[in-house]
Design a protein around this motif. Structure first.
Motif, PDB file in Angstrom:
ATOM      1  N   ALA A 285      -1.732  10.875   5.077  1.00 67.24           N
ATOM      2  CA  ALA A 285      -2.082   9.564   4.816  1.00 67.24           C
ATOM      3  C   ALA A 285      -1.319   8.342   5.268  1.00 67.24           C
ATOM      4  O   ALA A 285      -2.177   6.943   5.819  1.00 67.24           O
ATOM      5  N   LYS A 286       0.262   8.285   5.635  1.00 69.12           N
ATOM      6  CA  LYS A 286       1.318   7.443   6.133  1.00 69.12           C
ATOM      7  C   LYS A 286      -0.082   7.013   7.111  1.00 69.12           C
ATOM      8  O   LYS A 286       0.098   5.735   8.096  1.00 69.12           O
ATOM      9  N   GLU A 287       0.187   7.487   8.827  1.00 70.48           N
ATOM     10  CA  GLU A 287      -0.998   7.474  10.166  1.00 70.48           C
ATOM     11  C   GLU A 287      -2.179   6.774   9.853  1.00 70.48           C
ATOM     12  O   GLU A 287      -2.295   5.584  10.617  1.00 70.48           O
ATOM     13  N   ALA A 288      -2.678   7.561   8.582  1.00 70.11           N
ATOM     14  CA  ALA A 288      -4.265   6.943   8.766  1.00 70.11           C
ATOM     15  C   ALA A 288      -4.345   5.366   8.111  1.00 70.11           C
ATOM     16  O   ALA A 288      -5.201   4.670   8.079  1.00 70.11           O
ATOM     17  N   ALA A 289      -3.502   5.308   7.607  1.00 70.75           N
ATOM     18  CA  ALA A 289      -3.065   3.699   6.728  1.00 70.75           C
ATOM     19  C   ALA A 289      -2.226   2.694   7.826  1.00 70.75           C
ATOM     20  O   ALA A 289      -3.243   1.906   7.606  1.00 70.75           O
ATOM     21  N   GLU A 290      -1.510   3.475   8.506  1.00 74.45           N
ATOM     22  CA  GLU A 290      -1.031   2.410   9.577  1.00 74.45           C
ATOM     23  C   GLU A 290      -1.711   2.196  10.777  1.00 74.45           C
ATOM     24  O   GLU A 290      -1.861   0.725  11.153  1.00 74.45           O
ATOM     25  N   SER A 291      -2.392   3.076  11.664  1.00 73.20           N
ATOM     26  CA  SER A 291      -3.774   2.843  11.838  1.00 73.20           C
ATOM     27  C   SER A 291      -4.841   2.164  11.036  1.00 73.20           C
ATOM     28  O   SER A 291      -5.858   1.190  12.179  1.00 73.20           O
ATOM     29  N   ALA A 292      -5.288   2.366  10.095  1.00 76.08           N
ATOM     30  CA  ALA A 292      -6.886   1.801   9.588  1.00 76.08           C
ATOM     31  C   ALA A 292      -5.928   0.104   9.189  1.00 76.08           C
ATOM     32  O   ALA A 292      -6.605  -0.538   9.207  1.00 76.08           O
ATOM     33  N   MET A 293      -4.665  -0.406   8.865  1.00 74.88           N
ATOM     34  CA  MET A 293      -4.869  -1.751   8.874  1.00 74.88           C
ATOM     35  C   MET A 293      -3.405  -2.465  10.109  1.00 74.88           C
ATOM     36  O   MET A 293      -3.428  -3.437  10.175  1.00 74.88           O
ATOM     37  N   LYS A 294      -2.949  -1.050  11.159  1.00 76.47           N
ATOM     38  CA  LYS A 294      -2.445  -1.632  12.124  1.00 76.47           C
ATOM     39  C   LYS A 294      -1.116  -2.448  12.419  1.00 76.47           C
ATOM     40  O   LYS A 294      -1.547  -3.729  12.333  1.00 76.47           O
TER      41      LYS A 294
ATOM     42  N   ASP B  41       8.761   3.322   2.243  1.00 78.97           N
ATOM     43  CA  ASP B  41       7.441   3.639   1.495  1.00 78.97           C
ATOM     44  C   ASP B  41       6.457   3.275   1.500  1.00 78.97           C
ATOM     45  O   ASP B  41       5.808   3.295   0.273  1.00 78.97           O
ATOM     46  N   ALA B  42       6.122   1.821   1.669  1.00 83.38           N
ATOM     47  CA  ALA B  42       5.193   1.524   1.484  1.00 83.38           C
ATOM     48  C   ALA B  42       4.634   0.544   2.892  1.00 83.38           C
ATOM     49  O   ALA B  42       5.632   0.130   3.749  1.00 83.38           O
ATOM     50  N   LEU B  43       3.395   0.278   2.727  1.00 81.29           N
ATOM     51  CA  LEU B  43       2.814  -0.946   4.349  1.00 81.29           C
ATOM     52  C   LEU B  43       2.876  -2.123   3.127  1.00 81.29           C
ATOM     53  O   LEU B  43       2.012  -2.650   2.130  1.00 81.29           O
TER      54      LEU B  43
ATOM     55  N   LEU C 160       1.027  -1.180  -0.301  1.00 79.17           N
ATOM     56  CA  LEU C 160       0.047  -0.141   0.364  1.00 79.17           C
ATOM     57  C   LEU C 160       0.692   1.429   0.345  1.00 79.17           C
ATOM     58  O   LEU C 160       1.467   1.696   1.016  1.00 79.17           O
ATOM     59  N   LEU C 161       0.711   2.367  -1.231  1.00 74.60           N
ATOM     60  CA  LEU C 161       1.664   3.515  -1.061  1.00 74.60           C
ATOM     61  C   LEU C 161       0.898   4.308  -1.068  1.00 74.60           C
ATOM     62  O   LEU C 161      -0.593   3.990  -0.523  1.00 74.60           O
TER      63      LEU C 161
END
Length: 544
Positions: free
Chosen positions: A506-515, A521-523, A499-500
């Motif tokens: 955006a990074k914080e939202a992605a980390e929190s959403a996907m735990k 540079d990606a999850l 996930l880019l």
């Protein structure tokens, strides 16, 4: 009359969006009286092109905006007048048609327009007694206007010179003011008729229908003087004769305000608000005259009927949707923020693909599915469920795909391999094409964000695309007019995604959403392949 209804999927359409639109239009055409036409709101992916080519199905026409257009207005089919028409003939035509403006055409091409105001100006403000010669008026027009007959001469001749005058004085006085080519209005005074002919008058107009002697006819023919007989008296003739002038002398030919059938009514309203014309000519897409519209025409605009498939988010819908009439929505996504003015048929089911719902509707209506349509629906289910690997896949999806594959005459496993390879071959694609391959926008709590997804058959292709996207989006992200962007790079075989993320927070939202934590540079997301079920709900929950 049968109503035309557009069936259309979301912007940046995927295979499900296109195939479901085609199939549902086919179904509706078989169970309803209206005409349903599949459309697309964006370019096709290679995967979708492969599907349509394999089953020999035509590509739906692209439509960027479904706002109301001039073609949706009741266009008045006012027949075009010829530029040679007299002012009187044009006036009579306007009166008969109850219009204030006439288009002037040559075959199917617009030459100009003539209005009631133009005719009034000609009658009230023109004091030129040589107007017939200046405007090159035909004698045929004069005869028609005066309801007369040509006694001597050719009615197809033109008035080339001379003025209009009334022979009210005696012949001795007339000799002083009759010039060559003049049009002389008189009655049964033999001496005056003879004098006018001898002075080389161009035409005699004999009033009240009195007979013309053989001698006068012979002398007029010898001198090239025309004679017209009219039942009207001198006063009426004097009032009417200027109305024989051809309208091409008074019509407007420059800076005409015209509209085309594909112009949007919102733009038309803005133009009409700036000018005081009553009527406006309409041209078709080839520039040919089509008809007339007025401000009143805009009060009765027929909104386009539309059926939405595979989406119910306003941000994903084709432009101009707010001016269309939404009739139905067939979808399998979360219920978004789309509003309708009236109740509509809304079918939303928690299945892996819209095509599955449409298959069920074929079965419910006991309509036979043709092999080509069956192939499209099967392909859509395979791609949307990643060949039944996606967590969104249900037993209904698998059952529909298996039955459809039999109707289409295909082997699911073999076809799925061909399908995914056609879609994952992204070599040669520009970064922009990669980005919008399957791209959807959303909004929550005044935060706008987009989630794109690209599927790959191997890790090498995924990494190559990732490098190109990062280089492109690091400099161009802000052009998309959104707050955050997330791009899922999904490895179908390994059932995982990278996930880019782009944008503030955006990074914080992605980390929190996907735990999980992004160390690069990606999850790295194992087992995450569904945007609809695994990504969007999690992001929504965080942003809310």
């Amino acid at each position: 009359m049968k109503k035309k209804v557009l069936v259309i999927g979301h912007k940046n359409p995927d295979t499900d969006s296109i195939c479901s639109a085609i199939a549902y239009a086919d179904l509706k055409n078989k169970i309803s009286q209206d005409i349903h036409i599949p459309k697309r709101a964006g370019d096709l992916s290679d995967e979708t092109k492969f599907v349509l080519e394999k089953f020999n199905i035509a590509i739906p026409e692209y439509i960027q905006d479904i706002g109301t257009q001039v073609s949706d207005i009741d266009i008045r089919r006012t027949e075009g007048a010829q530029s040679s028409f007299s002012l009187k003939k044009a006036w009579n035509l306007m009166r008969d048609l109850n219009v204030s403006t006439l288009p002037v055409t040559n075959q199917d091409r617009l030459e100009g327009i003539i209005s009631v105001n133009d005719i009034a100006t000609a009658n009230m403000d023109i004091y030129d007694n040589q107007i017939l010669a200046t405007a090159k008026t035909s004698y045929k027009n004069i005869i028609e206007t005066l309801e007369g007959t040509m006694v001597v001469g050719n009615e197809n001749d033109m008035v080339e010179q001379g003025k209009i005058l009334i022979a009210a004085s005696n012949p001795d006085t007339m000799e002083n003011f009759i010039d060559a080519g003049d049009i002389v209005i008189l009655s049964n005074r033999y001496e005056s008729q003879l004098c006018a002919i001898e002075m080389s008058a161009g035409c005699l107009i004999i009033c009240t229908g009195v007979p013309v002697s053989l001698t006068i006819k012979r002398m007029a023919a010898e001198k090239g003087c025309r004679i017209i007989s009219t039942p009207y008296d001198t006063y009426i003739v004097a009032r009417l004769i200027n109305q024989s002038t051809p309208i091409d002398y008074f019509m407007k030919t420059e800076n005409l305000i015209t509209f085309e059938t594909d112009d949007f009514t919102e733009d038309v309203k803005k133009v009409m608000a700036k000018v005081r014309h009553r009527d406006f000519p309409v041209l078709d897409v080839y520039g040919a005259y089509h008809g007339m519209i007025s401000r009143r025409s805009l009060l009765d605009v027929q909104k386009k009927g539309v059926i939405l498939v595979d989406h119910n988010e306003k941000s994903q819908a084709v432009d101009g949707l707010e001016t269309a009439e939404i009739l139905e929505i067939i979808d399998h996504h979360r219920i978004g923020n789309l509003e309708t003015i009236t109740p509509v048929f809304f079918r939303n089911q928690p299945v892996g693909c819209t095509a599955t719902i449409i298959y069920q509707m074929y079965m419910e209506n006991r309509v036979e599915i043709e092999p080509g349509i069956a192939g499209l629906l099967c392909a859509a289910i395979i791609t949307d469920t990643l060949m039944f690997r996606s967590p969104t896949c249900t037993a209904e999806d698998r059952n529909a795909a298996e039955n459809l594959s039999i109707l289409a005459g295909i082997n699911i496993e073999k076809f799925a391999d061909e399908l995914f390879r056609s879609g994952s071959n992204l070599k040669g694609k520009s970064p922009e094409e990669l980005l919008y391959h399957d791209f959807k926008t959303y909004s929550v709590n005044k935060v706008s964000f987009a989630v794109g997804q690209i599927n790959f058959m191997n890790a090498d292709d995924l990494q190559e695309a990732k490098i190109r996207l990062l280089e492109y989006l690091n400099t161009s992200f802000r052009r998309n007019d959104i707050d955050m962007m997330f791009i899922m790079l999904t490895n179908i075989i390994e059932e995982s995604s990278e996930l880019l993320f782009f944008g503030d927070g955006a990074k914080e939202a992605a980390e929190s959403a996907m735990k999980t934590t992004a160390f690069t540079d990606a999850l790295q997301l194992k087992g995450v392949v569904s945007r609809k079920k695994q990504m969007i709900p999690a992001l929504m929950a965080v942003l809310q």
